[in-house]
Design a protein around this motif. Structure first.
Motif, PDB file in Angstrom:
ATOM      1  N   THR A  16       0.819  -1.413  -0.156  1.00 58.85           N
ATOM      2  CA  THR A  16      -0.005   0.033   0.016  1.00 58.85           C
ATOM      3  C   THR A  16       0.951   1.328  -0.001  1.00 58.85           C
ATOM      4  O   THR A  16       0.599   2.128  -0.795  1.00 58.85           O
ATOM      5  N   VAL A  17       1.677   1.240   0.894  1.00 57.14           N
ATOM      6  CA  VAL A  17       2.651   2.300   0.813  1.00 57.14           C
ATOM      7  C   VAL A  17       3.665   2.616  -0.280  1.00 57.14           C
ATOM      8  O   VAL A  17       3.871   3.621  -0.875  1.00 57.14           O
ATOM      9  N   SER A  18       3.885   1.481  -0.900  1.00 59.98           N
ATOM     10  CA  SER A  18       4.893   1.433  -2.081  1.00 59.98           C
ATOM     11  C   SER A  18       3.897   1.939  -3.426  1.00 59.98           C
ATOM     12  O   SER A  18       4.332   2.656  -4.117  1.00 59.98           O
ATOM     13  N   ASN A  19       2.846   1.602  -3.244  1.00 63.97           N
ATOM     14  CA  ASN A  19       1.754   2.102  -4.452  1.00 63.97           C
ATOM     15  C   ASN A  19       1.587   3.504  -4.083  1.00 63.97           C
ATOM     16  O   ASN A  19       1.289   4.420  -5.110  1.00 63.97           O
ATOM     17  N   LEU A  20       1.420   4.066  -2.940  1.00 62.57           N
ATOM     18  CA  LEU A  20       1.530   5.535  -2.818  1.00 62.57           C
ATOM     19  C   LEU A  20       2.660   6.307  -3.330  1.00 62.57           C
ATOM     20  O   LEU A  20       2.513   7.364  -4.065  1.00 62.57           O
ATOM     21  N   PHE A  21       3.750   5.719  -2.905  1.00 60.30           N
ATOM     22  CA  PHE A  21       4.887   6.386  -3.864  1.00 60.30           C
ATOM     23  C   PHE A  21       4.969   6.296  -5.217  1.00 60.30           C
ATOM     24  O   PHE A  21       5.118   7.464  -5.731  1.00 60.30           O
ATOM     25  N   LYS A  22       4.516   5.199  -5.700  1.00 58.68           N
ATOM     26  CA  LYS A  22       4.412   4.997  -7.247  1.00 58.68           C
ATOM     27  C   LYS A  22       3.394   5.981  -7.818  1.00 58.68           C
ATOM     28  O   LYS A  22       3.648   6.675  -8.651  1.00 58.68           O
ATOM     29  N   ALA A  23       2.100   6.140  -6.945  1.00 52.42           N
ATOM     30  CA  ALA A  23       1.063   7.117  -7.488  1.00 52.42           C
ATOM     31  C   ALA A  23       1.790   8.522  -7.341  1.00 52.42           C
ATOM     32  O   ALA A  23       1.132   9.290  -8.275  1.00 52.42           O
ATOM     33  N   SER A  24       2.872   8.885  -6.841  1.00 58.77           N
ATOM     34  CA  SER A  24       3.271  10.096  -6.773  1.00 58.77           C
ATOM     35  C   SER A  24       4.312  10.441  -7.596  1.00 58.77           C
ATOM     36  O   SER A  24       5.120  11.511  -7.492  1.00 58.77           O
ATOM     37  N   GLY A  25       4.780   9.310  -8.609  1.00 56.42           N
ATOM     38  CA  GLY A  25       5.428   9.593  -9.651  1.00 56.42           C
ATOM     39  C   GLY A  25       6.944   8.966  -9.095  1.00 56.42           C
ATOM     40  O   GLY A  25       7.893   9.521  -9.818  1.00 56.42           O
ATOM     41  N   ILE A  26       7.074   8.508  -7.743  1.00 60.19           N
ATOM     42  CA  ILE A  26       8.577   8.145  -7.433  1.00 60.19           C
ATOM     43  C   ILE A  26       8.866   6.729  -7.594  1.00 60.19           C
ATOM     44  O   ILE A  26       7.903   5.867  -7.309  1.00 60.19           O
ATOM     45  N   PRO A  27       9.667   6.387  -8.560  1.00 56.21           N
ATOM     46  CA  PRO A  27      10.166   4.763  -8.971  1.00 56.21           C
ATOM     47  C   PRO A  27      10.337   4.254  -7.524  1.00 56.21           C
ATOM     48  O   PRO A  27      11.134   4.751  -6.572  1.00 56.21           O
ATOM     49  N   VAL A  28       9.845   2.943  -7.599  1.00 59.02           N
ATOM     50  CA  VAL A  28       9.952   2.032  -6.622  1.00 59.02           C
ATOM     51  C   VAL A  28      10.667   0.677  -7.144  1.00 59.02           C
ATOM     52  O   VAL A  28      10.307   0.102  -8.211  1.00 59.02           O
ATOM     53  N   VAL A  29      11.785   0.568  -6.377  1.00 59.16           N
ATOM     54  CA  VAL A  29      12.635  -1.025  -6.824  1.00 59.16           C
ATOM     55  C   VAL A  29      11.924  -1.864  -5.851  1.00 59.16           C
ATOM     56  O   VAL A  29      12.203  -1.880  -4.605  1.00 59.16           O
ATOM     57  N   ASP A  30      11.376  -2.958  -6.314  1.00 62.26           N
ATOM     58  CA  ASP A  30      10.925  -3.935  -5.397  1.00 62.26           C
ATOM     59  C   ASP A  30      11.866  -5.250  -5.375  1.00 62.26           C
ATOM     60  O   ASP A  30      11.997  -5.959  -6.340  1.00 62.26           O
ATOM     61  N   ALA A  31      12.481  -5.470  -4.438  1.00 62.81           N
ATOM     62  CA  ALA A  31      13.192  -6.292  -4.060  1.00 62.81           C
ATOM     63  C   ALA A  31      12.885  -7.625  -4.230  1.00 62.81           C
ATOM     64  O   ALA A  31      13.783  -8.524  -5.030  1.00 62.81           O
ATOM     65  N   ASP A  32      11.717  -8.162  -4.092  1.00 67.24           N
ATOM     66  CA  ASP A  32      11.048  -9.380  -4.514  1.00 67.24           C
ATOM     67  C   ASP A  32      11.199  -9.456  -5.930  1.00 67.24           C
ATOM     68  O   ASP A  32      11.486 -10.599  -6.452  1.00 67.24           O
ATOM     69  N   VAL A  33      10.767  -8.618  -6.507  1.00 68.56           N
ATOM     70  CA  VAL A  33      10.505  -8.738  -8.144  1.00 68.56           C
ATOM     71  C   VAL A  33      12.087  -8.668  -8.543  1.00 68.56           C
ATOM     72  O   VAL A  33      12.440  -9.607  -9.747  1.00 68.56           O
ATOM     73  N   VAL A  34      13.005  -8.064  -8.077  1.00 66.40           N
ATOM     74  CA  VAL A  34      14.399  -8.056  -8.632  1.00 66.40           C
ATOM     75  C   VAL A  34      14.827  -9.611  -8.178  1.00 66.40           C
ATOM     76  O   VAL A  34      15.511 -10.015  -9.099  1.00 66.40           O
ATOM     77  N   ALA A  35      14.583 -10.084  -7.104  1.00 65.84           N
ATOM     78  CA  ALA A  35      15.304 -11.529  -6.983  1.00 65.84           C
ATOM     79  C   ALA A  35      14.494 -12.474  -7.771  1.00 65.84           C
ATOM     80  O   ALA A  35      15.259 -13.212  -8.230  1.00 65.84           O
ATOM     81  N   ARG A  36      13.118 -12.299  -7.895  1.00 66.79           N
ATOM     82  CA  ARG A  36      12.743 -13.175  -8.859  1.00 66.79           C
ATOM     83  C   ARG A  36      13.437 -13.313 -10.276  1.00 66.79           C
ATOM     84  O   ARG A  36      13.502 -14.350 -11.100  1.00 66.79           O
TER      85      ARG A  36
END
Length: 144
Positions: A16-36
């Protein structure tokens, strides 16, 4: 460039917090996605992990057993992959990047991030969210 660390326990609301950052135009690097992505079967990362830890690190499907890898390896093996993703965002001109890493402190990424946002909920709320998300019940299954 500012690297913000985002961490918290399972079902705490990090997404939820990550999506709030994304909605504000701030890029989010998701460690789980990177690891996968890094450990996809047949990829360079997959080959390096198998070379380092042997075939016993693989599931019958030949995918990397990520929980087993986490137990066997120093968490810092992921740092280079996370940093590479951060640098990609920086190269695109991002001034602030959020790194979503559930195990931020365990893999020692906290030394790269400032500030650190910790998402926390009560144990009761966490359990309720986890049961709802994964369709679990609080009752333990009976064993034979």
């Amino acid at each position: 460039m500012r690297i913000v660390g985002l961490t918290g326990g399972i079902a705490s609301g990090k997404s939820t917090v990550s999506n709030l950052f994304k909605a504000s135009g701030i890029p989010v690097v998701d460690a789980d996605v990177v690891a996968r992505n890094v450990l996809k079967k047949g990829s360079g990362g997959w080959k390096r992990v198998v070379a380092a830890f042997g075939e016993e690190i693989l599931l019958p499907s030949r995918e990397v057993d990520r929980p087993k890898l986490g137990q066997m390896a120093d968490g810092s093996i992921h740092i280079n992959w996370y940093l590479l993703e951060i640098l990609k965002q920086w190269a695109k001109g991002a001034k602030v990047i959020v790194v979503d890493i559930p195990l931020l402190f365990e893999v020692k990424m906290d030394k790269w991030t400032k500030p650190i946002v910790v998402v926390w909920v009560s144990q009761e709320t966490q359990l309720k969210r986890l049961m709802g998300r994964d369709g679990l019940s609080e009752k333990m299954p009976e064993t034979e």
